[in-house]
Design an enzyme around this catalytic site. Sequence first.
Site, short mmCIF file in Angstrom:
data_model
loop_
_atom_site.label_atom_id
_atom_site.label_comp_id
_atom_site.label_asym_id
_atom_site.label_seq_id
_atom_site.Cartn_x
_atom_site.Cartn_y
_atom_site.Cartn_z
N ARG A 172 0.83 -1.21 0.00
CA ARG A 172 0.00 0.00 0.00
C ARG A 172 0.86 1.26 0.00
NH1 ARG A 172 0.24 3.82 2.75
NH2 ARG A 172 0.12 2.68 4.71
N PHE A 232 8.39 10.73 -3.33
CA PHE A 232 8.04 12.01 -2.70
C PHE A 232 9.09 12.34 -1.66
CE2 PHE A 232 5.77 14.44 0.59
CZ PHE A 232 5.09 15.39 -0.15
N CYS A 284 -0.44 17.43 -0.25
CA CYS A 284 -0.23 16.08 -0.77
C CYS A 284 -0.41 15.04 0.33
CB CYS A 284 1.17 15.95 -1.35
SG CYS A 284 1.56 17.09 -2.70
N GLN A 318 -13.38 -16.99 26.84
CA GLN A 318 -13.83 -15.60 26.94
C GLN A 318 -12.75 -14.60 26.55
OE1 GLN A 318 -15.24 -15.25 30.96
NE2 GLN A 318 -16.94 -16.67 30.65
N GLU A 330 4.13 9.89 7.82
CA GLU A 330 3.14 10.87 7.38
C GLU A 330 2.40 11.49 8.57
OE1 GLU A 330 0.90 9.90 3.92
OE2 GLU A 330 2.51 8.70 3.08
#
Length: 425
Positions: free
Chosen positions: A122, A161, A278, A320, A404
Amino acid sequence: MLRPIYRTCCRRTGIWRPKATRSYASAGSPSFQWQDPLASQNLLTEEELAIAETAERYCQERMAPRVLQAYRDEHYDQKILKEMGELGLLGASIQGYGCAGVSTVAGGLITRAVERVDSGYRSGMSVQSSLVMGGIYEFGTEEQKEKFLPAMAKGRLLGAFGLTEPNHGSDPGSMESIAKPHPTKKGYYSLSGAKTWITNSPIADVLMVWAKLQETGKIRGFLIERKDCPPGTLETPAIKNKNGLRASITGMIQMDDCPVPEANMFPDVEGLRGPFGCLNSARYGISLGVIGALEDCIARARTYALERKQFKGNPLAKYQLVQKKLADAASDAAYGTLASIQVGRLKDEGKATPEMISMVKRQNCDFALRNARVLQEVFGGNAVSDEYGIGRHVANLFVTQTYEGQSDIHSLILGRAITGIQAFV
């Protein structure tokens, strides 16, 4: 070729989609769906559902089989971006220039599908689509758009970038990279400085670099074309031996009087408004992307808990503590999805603020990492084996929480918006 898998092509978007898309409608009384606890699918348009299905099919059929060995070898297959380009998944929310022009939410659903496989994949796609293509579309001249965007949409040109510097991670305003008029080439700037932790830089054809004009001190954006750089003026060494995002490629950008034509400088935007603009688009994509990684962790932990027998032959899912871990993770994934869809809708309406994007990026990254770490406990000692996948997601999600805008930085952005007081200095 990928297209035989994706039988039809939407005339409007150009995105190839399966012959028959998945149906989310159910007959009779509604039943609880653990994969989508709050029925977020009902908030999506028919086109968005089809795009999500196309992305999921590609990611599971073509990307997932490669990821384990890629992570082990710290190898990024750059053909992935070309494959995604063939399907119309790159720069998907951009209008024109060979891009699909889909909604912001649809673009986020693509990142969710990709990050369900791996955050590194990604990251490579987000840099191409949101940071570089999105930046050119937002701030570039018409000539720059025509020159770069169609080839980038097909994955024929790869982008990087360059904002973060070795000495100034969360403080880009203190950057040391300098641009000045070239001493011998009229109509050119000369760029010097270094950027680090730059996804795609070792393989990028186009590098969007932000530097201070020496004469004004103002930050400006430049598009460096690798093919036009004389030897010794541009180096992009890879950063190896990473603990996370090992399926992506990360490097530096080292510039030594690197010549860039004035025509490759963004004409109007200056200061941090450009790079932060951006980053906002990329941060939105991350907010849905990390939900994909968390959803994969939930699915893996659920399967393991149902199959693993412990204590008198009972499946772990009977206990649980295990059920609570799954319930917490599913709840946070469902809430995070709804929040990101809401912000995406507002973004398309021109009503989203940067603080909204900071909120969903911060919250979803933090919750994805926290729940992935807890779900890791379900696997016991087996979590150490990379074949179970959960440890890879945990390592990757730590990075998504950091880049980021690290989560603490986003908390300060929100704190400033709430109180009106700047806490950075």
